[in-house]
Scaffold this motif. Structure first.
Motif, PDB file in Angstrom:
ATOM      1  N   TYR A 406       0.460  -1.126   0.150  1.00 52.39           N
ATOM      2  CA  TYR A 406      -0.114  -0.310   0.094  1.00 52.39           C
ATOM      3  C   TYR A 406       0.603   0.892  -0.182  1.00 52.39           C
ATOM      4  N   ALA A 407       0.409   2.279  -0.604  1.00 51.41           N
ATOM      5  CA  ALA A 407       0.636   3.155  -0.378  1.00 51.41           C
ATOM      6  C   ALA A 407      -0.149   4.969  -0.155  1.00 51.41           C
ATOM      7  N   ARG A 408      -0.520   5.441   0.859  1.00 51.43           N
ATOM      8  CA  ARG A 408      -1.808   6.291   0.218  1.00 51.43           C
ATOM      9  C   ARG A 408      -1.773   7.469  -0.913  1.00 51.43           C
ATOM     10  N   GLY A 409      -3.099   7.608  -1.427  1.00 52.07           N
ATOM     11  CA  GLY A 409      -3.267   8.594  -3.240  1.00 52.07           C
ATOM     12  C   GLY A 409      -2.812   9.798  -2.524  1.00 52.07           C
ATOM     13  N   GLU A 410      -3.228  10.185  -1.129  1.00 49.32           N
ATOM     14  CA  GLU A 410      -2.700  12.307  -0.490  1.00 49.32           C
ATOM     15  C   GLU A 410      -2.506  12.118   0.523  1.00 49.32           C
ATOM     16  N   SER A 411      -2.374  13.232   1.272  1.00 48.17           N
ATOM     17  CA  SER A 411      -1.576  13.082   2.239  1.00 48.17           C
ATOM     18  C   SER A 411      -3.253  13.166   3.289  1.00 48.17           C
ATOM     19  N   THR A 412      -4.246  13.513   2.611  1.00 49.86           N
ATOM     20  CA  THR A 412      -5.610  13.603   3.278  1.00 49.86           C
ATOM     21  C   THR A 412      -5.437  11.907   4.315  1.00 49.86           C
ATOM     22  N   GLY A 413      -5.359  11.021   3.359  1.00 54.29           N
ATOM     23  CA  GLY A 413      -5.475   9.258   3.415  1.00 54.29           C
ATOM     24  C   GLY A 413      -4.621   9.357   5.132  1.00 54.29           C
ATOM     25  N   LEU A 414      -4.966   7.395   5.278  1.00 52.52           N
ATOM     26  CA  LEU A 414      -4.231   7.273   6.432  1.00 52.52           C
ATOM     27  C   LEU A 414      -2.715   6.771   5.880  1.00 52.52           C
ATOM     28  N   SER A 415      -1.230   6.893   6.695  1.00 52.89           N
ATOM     29  CA  SER A 415      -0.160   6.576   5.729  1.00 52.89           C
ATOM     30  C   SER A 415       0.010   5.640   6.174  1.00 52.89           C
ATOM     31  N   ASN A 416      -0.602   4.835   7.466  1.00 53.90           N
ATOM     32  CA  ASN A 416      -0.441   3.094   7.289  1.00 53.90           C
ATOM     33  C   ASN A 416      -2.192   3.008   7.306  1.00 53.90           C
ATOM     34  N   GLN A 417      -2.029   1.528   5.900  1.00 52.78           N
ATOM     35  CA  GLN A 417      -3.019   1.186   6.186  1.00 52.78           C
ATOM     36  C   GLN A 417      -3.389  -0.182   6.268  1.00 52.78           C
ATOM     37  N   GLY A 418      -2.904  -0.752   7.506  1.00 55.37           N
ATOM     38  CA  GLY A 418      -2.671  -1.772   8.297  1.00 55.37           C
ATOM     39  C   GLY A 418      -3.813  -1.367   9.365  1.00 55.37           C
ATOM     40  N   TRP A 419      -3.767  -2.997  10.856  1.00 56.82           N
ATOM     41  CA  TRP A 419      -4.600  -2.427  11.177  1.00 56.82           C
ATOM     42  C   TRP A 419      -4.028  -1.598  12.565  1.00 56.82           C
ATOM     43  N   LYS A 420      -1.803  -1.559  12.291  1.00 57.87           N
ATOM     44  CA  LYS A 420      -1.843  -0.559  13.470  1.00 57.87           C
ATOM     45  C   LYS A 420      -2.079   0.553  12.438  1.00 57.87           C
ATOM     46  N   ASP A 421      -3.079   0.819  12.627  1.00 56.66           N
ATOM     47  CA  ASP A 421      -2.477   2.691  11.034  1.00 56.66           C
ATOM     48  C   ASP A 421      -2.269   3.622  11.810  1.00 56.66           C
ATOM     49  N   SER A 422      -1.909   3.578  12.358  1.00 53.39           N
ATOM     50  CA  SER A 422      -1.016   5.446  13.984  1.00 53.39           C
ATOM     51  C   SER A 422       0.252   5.534  12.517  1.00 53.39           C
ATOM     52  N   GLU A 423       0.762   6.882  12.636  1.00 55.27           N
ATOM     53  CA  GLU A 423       1.569   7.168  12.058  1.00 55.27           C
ATOM     54  C   GLU A 423       2.825   6.546  11.968  1.00 55.27           C
ATOM     55  N   ASP A 424       2.837   6.509  13.526  1.00 49.26           N
ATOM     56  CA  ASP A 424       4.512   5.617  14.016  1.00 49.26           C
ATOM     57  C   ASP A 424       4.467   4.007  13.547  1.00 49.26           C
ATOM     58  N   SER A 425       3.554   3.339  13.673  1.00 48.96           N
ATOM     59  CA  SER A 425       3.728   2.285  13.255  1.00 48.96           C
ATOM     60  C   SER A 425       3.993   1.297  12.606  1.00 48.96           C
ATOM     61  N   VAL A 426       4.834   0.706  12.273  1.00 52.74           N
ATOM     62  CA  VAL A 426       6.033   0.347  10.696  1.00 52.74           C
ATOM     63  C   VAL A 426       7.077   1.180  10.636  1.00 52.74           C
ATOM     64  N   PHE A 427       8.096   0.398  11.239  1.00 50.61           N
ATOM     65  CA  PHE A 427       9.479   1.245  10.830  1.00 50.61           C
ATOM     66  C   PHE A 427      10.406   0.055  11.305  1.00 50.61           C
ATOM     67  N   HIS A 428      12.018   0.858  10.931  1.00 48.18           N
ATOM     68  CA  HIS A 428      13.108   0.168  10.864  1.00 48.18           C
ATOM     69  C   HIS A 428      13.825  -0.288  12.012  1.00 48.18           C
ATOM     70  N   ALA A 429      14.565  -1.108  12.115  1.00 50.86           N
ATOM     71  CA  ALA A 429      14.670  -2.040  13.418  1.00 50.86           C
ATOM     72  C   ALA A 429      15.565  -0.431  14.304  1.00 50.86           C
ATOM     73  N   ASP A 430      16.162   0.227  13.754  1.00 50.07           N
ATOM     74  CA  ASP A 430      16.799   1.550  13.786  1.00 50.07           C
ATOM     75  C   ASP A 430      15.898   2.658  14.308  1.00 50.07           C
ATOM     76  N   GLY A 431      14.302   1.912  14.269  1.00 53.22           N
ATOM     77  CA  GLY A 431      12.950   3.224  14.697  1.00 53.22           C
ATOM     78  C   GLY A 431      12.720   4.304  13.359  1.00 53.22           C
ATOM     79  N   ARG A 432      13.973   4.061  11.797  1.00 56.48           N
ATOM     80  CA  ARG A 432      13.663   5.262  10.671  1.00 56.48           C
ATOM     81  C   ARG A 432      12.227   4.129  10.098  1.00 56.48           C
ATOM     82  N   PHE A 433      11.295   5.300   9.812  1.00 54.06           N
ATOM     83  CA  PHE A 433      10.309   5.164   8.950  1.00 54.06           C
ATOM     84  C   PHE A 433      10.720   4.387   8.168  1.00 54.06           C
ATOM     85  N   PRO A 434      10.131   3.744   7.363  1.00 57.94           N
ATOM     86  CA  PRO A 434      10.520   3.380   5.407  1.00 57.94           C
ATOM     87  C   PRO A 434       9.845   4.027   5.278  1.00 57.94           C
ATOM     88  N   LYS A 435      10.133   4.154   3.050  1.00 60.10           N
ATOM     89  CA  LYS A 435       9.648   4.113   2.154  1.00 60.10           C
ATOM     90  C   LYS A 435       8.575   3.558   2.002  1.00 60.10           C
TER      91      LYS A 435
END
Length: 708
Positions: A406-435
């Motif tokens: 997934y990738a949201r279509g516009e900035s008004t949509g949800l940035s994360n679109q799985g069940w953990k849909d808060s902005e900081d719920s998906v990240f790399h092991a060092d805490g960076r947010f993924p592309k």
């Protein structure tokens, strides 16, 4: 203010009917924060405050009845001054009872006063009302650049109430009418005062109604009739499907409360029963939440799954829209009816920004067919299932690894679109947010299960070519997940693969869903199950969403270390699927013990702190209660312990090494549907094993496959 009064002010008591719900404090007052009476995501009552003179009554108790129909607040007076020649009321002489329910989108309230003194008293009952017509998203904290205007209010004759009016920016005039069964003695702006002459031992009653239109004036007869109908409808919802009883009263209370909460949250739509997600923020149809709730309860009540599948198929996306994150075949994530959604200030009028809802929809259809054998309904769904599966295939074909991303279509949509849909719920092991685009591990499990479901359904439809094609897709996706997501050094699956193809090597609860879908090999599933039961995940109250020690871990966060009962239930079901019944029983026991501390109503989530002997679990301050998939979790946990599957296609019951939690020696399932029959199933502890006994209620006792 005394501690009890302070606690009552911050307590929340909720009622719901259809697309209306009401949240009030322990006194029954609506006066601040997220309290209010809402309909169609608009607050129709933002102030509803009761006083005796200038004084708030003292609260004796507050509760909602066991069937979730009526809110009751018992109160008494504080010292009242004399009025004219009538004797003053000392503290504790008056009993004041507020009894409130919702019916056909209206609030009904009965306010009853009784004088237990020896002299007549005039009680100055004051009720302050207001309506701000705030959109639900405004109440949640969204700031709008502009909003509509309040129009002049209209007094109901008598004066018997008031009608508030608001013209929105969408040019829709919204109204809210508050009416009383008798004229007010005095009206001061939005404050109605009733001077009630209370003779000792004689009850005085005031009836109140609120809705988006005035209707008939409140009366005792209207109140009684509406109350009877509200209870009747709730009883009908509660009687659907099978019922759980045991020899453990506390466990039965948990089952009954969970069942009552599901009945409260379920609205009767044209397509059938549909569980709204939760109160206060999510009292509306959500796709993911409803599908998970249907999966949790499918073994006991297939009618919920039927209603959910019908509604979601009817609202399937037909067009491309980056604003709505929609594409042909995609299944709805959320729908709203408020002003902000109507104006497209937000995309949630009918929003499709959930990557997992579409495969979950297909999964549920396959599970429903196996559970019920209702292939005629699946035939009616078939065009929607083909369209949904085609969308999954298109997205997978556009991903280099064949993943559903997934990738949201516009900035008004949800940035994360799985069940953990808060902005900081998906990240790399060092805490960076993924592309992006992002491929979540559990979503691949859902897609795998969706392809398997379509293969099974195609076989039933004698379409061998499609059966082989979908089975092949499932196998290829399974191999890709095992290759790309598995972390050999950690014996676990990573949470996601980013847009560069890099693994987010983070240990989360998400792979527990992968087990639920049956994707991992038995060897890897055992390693995942073992880690989920370690203190890094298992707190003693449930499973954390993120392992302790990972980057961004915070037990007080929304998704990064908290405990979500539905997530815990799915993980336990996955663990049990691979035969680890004892571990599933441990998870069940921990969730049950947590429920005891939450008065038998598991919240949407709670904090992921380690269990401390003698201390309760820590609440998450703004969790929804009740929440549909939290209320459904106990049923999935119980099914995992019992090892029970009901196969409507074969007309048989399958039980694999059943277990009963400690302290429960007998569980009986009443009126479980199997084909056109109803059966009772009895699980009883016999020495060190659990046996199962079947009693038929139809023509024949079904076939039973029992592995003990």
């Amino acid at each position: 203010m005394d501690p009890a009064a302070t606690a009552a002010l911050y307590a929340s008591y909720v009622l719901k009917d259809g697309d209306s719900f009401l949240v009030a404090n322990g006194f029954g007052d609506v006066e601040e924060g997220s309290t209010g009476f809402f309909r169609d995501d608009t607050r129709l009552l933002s102030m509803f405050r009761l006083r005796l003179g200038e004084t708030q009554p003292a609260l004796l108790s507050a509760a909602v009845t066991d069937d979730n129909v009526v809110f009751l607040a018992h109160m008494t007076n504080r010292q009242l001054p004399p009025l004219g020649e009538v004797t003053a009321a000392s503290h504790g002489l008056l009993h004041l009872l507020r009894a409130r329910f919702l019916h056909e989108e209206r609030m009904h309230e009965r306010i009853t006063l009784m004088n237990y003194g020896t002299h007549a008293i005039i009680a100055p009952l004051r009720i302050e009302v207001d309506a701000d017509f705030r959109d639900m998203f405004e109440v949640r904290g969204q700031v709008r650049a502009a909003r509509g205007r309040l129009l002049d209010q209209e007094e109901l004759k008598g004066p018997r109430g008031v009608i508030f009016k608001y013209r929105g920016l969408d040019d829709v005039v919204r109204t809210s009418a508050i009416a009383f069964s008798q004229p007010a003695t005095k009206v001061d702006g939005r404050v109605f005062e009733f001077l009630l002459h209370l003779v000792p031992g004689v009850e005085q009653t005031l009836f109140v109604e609120c809705g988006n239109e005035a209707g008939a004036m409140p009366s005792r007869e209207r109140h009684r009739e509406a109350a009877a109908q509200a209870r009747k409808r709730m009883r009908a919802r509660g009687r659907r499907g099978g019922r759980v009883r045991s020899d453990a009263p506390l466990f039965d209370r948990w089952m009954q409360q969970s069942r009552a909460d599901l009945s409260l949250l379920t609205s009767e739509l044209e397509t059938g029963p549909y569980p709204y997600a939760g109160i206060p923020w999510f009292s509306t149809p959500f796709g993911r939440d409803a599908v998970v709730t249907a999966l949790q309860t499918l073994w006991l009540d297939p009618t919920i799954a039927c209603g959910v599948l019908g509604f979601l198929a009817a609202h399937q996306a037909q067009e491309e829209s980056s604003f709505l994150d929609s594409a042909p075949g995609k299944i709805m994530h959320e729908t709203r009816r408020g002003e902000m959604s109507a104006l497209r200030e937000l995309p949630f009028g009918r929003y499709y920004g959930g990557v997992d809802t579409t495969p979950l929809f297909v999964m549920l259809a396959g599970a429903y067919a196996r559970r019920t054998g209702d292939l005629a309904f699946v035939d009616r769904l078939w065009p929607a299932l083909l369209s949904a599966t085609a969308w999954i295939e298109r997205v997978c074909d556009n991903n280099a690894d064949g993943f559903l991303d997934y990738a949201r279509g516009e900035s008004t949509g949800l940035s994360n679109q799985g069940w953990k849909d808060s902005e900081d719920s998906v990240f790399h092991a060092d805490g960076r947010f993924p592309k992006g685009p992002i491929a979540l591990v559990e979503v691949q499990g859902y897609a795998f299960a969706a392809f398997r479901a379509m293969a099974e359904l195609a076989e039933l439809r004698r379409d061998d070519d499609s059966m082989r094609a979908w089975a092949g897709r499932a196998a290829r996706l399974q191999a890709a997940v095992e290759s790309k997501f598995w972390m050999e050094d950690q014996g676990f699956y990573g949470i996601a693969v980013d847009g560069d193809g890099a693994l987010c090597a983070v240990r989360s609860s998400n792979p527990g869903h992968l087990l639920f879908c049956g994707l991992p090999s038995a060897e890897r599933a055992a390693k995942v199950a073992e880690q989920l039961m370690t203190p890094a995940f298992h707190t003693g109250w449930g499973l954390r969403t993120l392992a302790q020690g990972q980057a961004r871990y915070n037990p007080m966060s929304y998704h990064n270390g908290s405990i979500w009962p539905h997530d815990t239930g799915l993980c336990a079901a996955g663990i049990a699927r691979y035969g680890h019944r004892e571990a599933a029983e441990r998870v069940f026991t921990s969730a049950f013990q947590a429920a005891v501390h939450f008065d038998m109503r598991l919240p949407e989530l709670f904090c992921g702190f380690k269990r401390v002997q003698g201390a309760p679990p820590i609440a998450y301050p703004v969790a929804c209660m009740p929440q549909a998939w939290a209320a459904g979790a106990p049923f999935m946990l119980l099914q995992s312990c019992l090892g029970l599957e009901i196969d409507g296609l074969r007309g048989e019951i399958q039980v694999d090494r059943p277990r009963l939690p400690e302290g429960i020696d007998e569980v009986r399932l009443h009126d479980v549907a199997l084909g056109g029959d109803r059966v009772d199933l009895l699980f009883r502890r016999v020495d060190t094993r659990v046996g199962m006994f079947v009693e038929g209620r139809g023509s024949d006792v079904p076939a039973v496959r029992l592995r003990s």
